[in-house]
Scaffold this motif. Structure first.
Motif, PDB file in Angstrom:
ATOM      1  N   ASP A  10      -5.592   3.808   2.906  1.00  0.00           N
ATOM      2  CA  ASP A  10      -7.043   3.928   2.935  1.00  0.00           C
ATOM      3  C   ASP A  10      -7.610   3.477   1.592  1.00  0.00           C
ATOM      4  O   ASP A  10      -6.861   3.153   0.666  1.00  0.00           O
ATOM      5  CB  ASP A  10      -7.483   5.346   3.315  1.00  0.00           C
ATOM      6  N   GLU A  11      -8.932   3.462   1.487  1.00  0.00           N
ATOM      7  CA  GLU A  11      -9.575   2.945   0.274  1.00  0.00           C
ATOM      8  C   GLU A  11      -9.185   3.733  -0.968  1.00  0.00           C
ATOM      9  O   GLU A  11      -8.996   3.152  -2.042  1.00  0.00           O
ATOM     10  CB  GLU A  11     -11.096   2.961   0.436  1.00  0.00           C
ATOM     11  N   ILE A  43      -5.612   2.779  -1.963  1.00  0.00           N
ATOM     12  CA  ILE A  43      -5.631   1.434  -2.556  1.00  0.00           C
ATOM     13  C   ILE A  43      -6.143   1.514  -3.983  1.00  0.00           C
ATOM     14  O   ILE A  43      -5.556   0.933  -4.908  1.00  0.00           O
ATOM     15  CB  ILE A  43      -6.489   0.470  -1.708  1.00  0.00           C
ATOM     16  N   SER A  44      -7.220   2.254  -4.180  1.00  0.00           N
ATOM     17  CA  SER A  44      -7.821   2.379  -5.510  1.00  0.00           C
ATOM     18  C   SER A  44      -6.866   3.044  -6.497  1.00  0.00           C
ATOM     19  O   SER A  44      -6.724   2.602  -7.643  1.00  0.00           O
ATOM     20  CB  SER A  44      -9.127   3.180  -5.400  1.00  0.00           C
ATOM     21  N   THR A  92      -8.427  -5.838   2.867  1.00  0.00           N
ATOM     22  CA  THR A  92      -9.818  -5.580   3.200  1.00  0.00           C
ATOM     23  C   THR A  92      -9.876  -4.337   4.072  1.00  0.00           C
ATOM     24  O   THR A  92      -9.654  -4.421   5.284  1.00  0.00           O
ATOM     25  CB  THR A  92     -10.436  -6.783   3.956  1.00  0.00           C
ATOM     26  N   PRO A  93     -10.116  -3.173   3.446  1.00  0.00           N
ATOM     27  CA  PRO A  93     -10.182  -1.953   4.241  1.00  0.00           C
ATOM     28  C   PRO A  93     -11.329  -2.013   5.250  1.00  0.00           C
ATOM     29  O   PRO A  93     -12.408  -2.534   4.951  1.00  0.00           O
ATOM     30  CB  PRO A  93     -10.434  -0.847   3.212  1.00  0.00           C
ATOM     31  N   ASP A 112     -13.078   3.794   7.657  1.00  0.00           N
ATOM     32  CA  ASP A 112     -12.136   4.911   7.612  1.00  0.00           C
ATOM     33  C   ASP A 112     -10.725   4.501   8.013  1.00  0.00           C
ATOM     34  O   ASP A 112      -9.772   5.240   7.772  1.00  0.00           O
ATOM     35  CB  ASP A 112     -12.603   6.048   8.537  1.00  0.00           C
ATOM     36  N   GLY A 122      -8.967   2.045   6.896  1.00  0.00           N
ATOM     37  CA  GLY A 122      -8.149   1.522   5.812  1.00  0.00           C
ATOM     38  C   GLY A 122      -7.674   0.119   6.132  1.00  0.00           C
ATOM     39  O   GLY A 122      -8.349  -0.638   6.818  1.00  0.00           O
TER      40      GLY A 122
END
Length: 198
Positions: free
Chosen positions: A20-21, A24-25, A121-122, A125, A127
């Motif tokens: 998910d974002e 990834i972050s 490219t998420p 929700d 991801g």
């Protein structure tokens, strides 16, 4: 996919993971910090001969940063062992001719993680699914290992018993976020290893 690596159905011998974002972050931030810790590579001067880099000598002294000392340990003694003059000289000689290459490989592994995450490219929700080739999987495995070594050094984990105590830390402990990252990376690393096994 449940947040861990699985064999990729679309890439023979590859691995895939849904991220998910936030994941990834976090992974991207950790990889950037790893690259900063390792440091920039030595580029040949403008018009310089790129072959000079192949013959450049690296440092002969061990790094003072505990995390870097785990990445680049002395070749002829353990972490807590006293070295005699012969072992110190042999370690310095070994380091001079190997550390630059080790740093370059670790830098390449970290950059591979950042590039792969940047290409995702998420979708809200849901991801995104990251799919790695076998070679990319090995680079990710190296970077995940380095991240765990660095965090373990910051948490002063020297053996399995030190690691076991991390589970009991209260949420108020300022080390808790690092501990959570350390444990999560361990799960990712273990699941990625399993995808690489025949």
């Amino acid at each position: 996919m449940a947040g861990y690596f699985e064999p990729a159905t679309s890439v023979p011998g590859g691995a895939a993971i849904a991220l998910d974002e936030v994941e990834i972050s976090i992974l991207r931030s950790l990889a950037i910090q790893l690259l900063e810790l390792i440091g920039p590579g030595e580029e040949p001067a403008n018009g310089g001969d790129p072959l000079d880099e192949l013959f450049a000598e690296g440092p002969s002294e061990p790094p003072s940063d505990p995390a870097l000392a785990r990445f680049f340990p002395d070749a002829y003694s353990g972490p807590d062992q006293k070295q005699d003059d012969d072992a110190r000289a042999a370690s310095a000689e070994f380091r001079r001719f190997t550390e630059n290459d080790l740093r370059a490989r670790k830098r390449e592994d970290g950059l591979a993680v950042v590039k792969a995450l940047d290409a995702l490219t998420p979708a809200g929700d849901q991801g995104a699914v990251l799919t790695l080739t076998p070679d990319e999987s090995r680079q990710w495995l190296g970077a995940l290992n380095d991240l765990r070594l660095a965090i373990g050094a910051r948490l002063e984990i020297t053996d399995e018993e030190d690691g076991n105590g991390l589970y009991a830390l209260p949420d108020s402990d300022p080390r808790k976020p690092m501990v959570m990252a350390y444990l999560w990376l361990g799960g990712l690393q273990e699941s990625l290893v399993e995808t690489l096994l025949p």
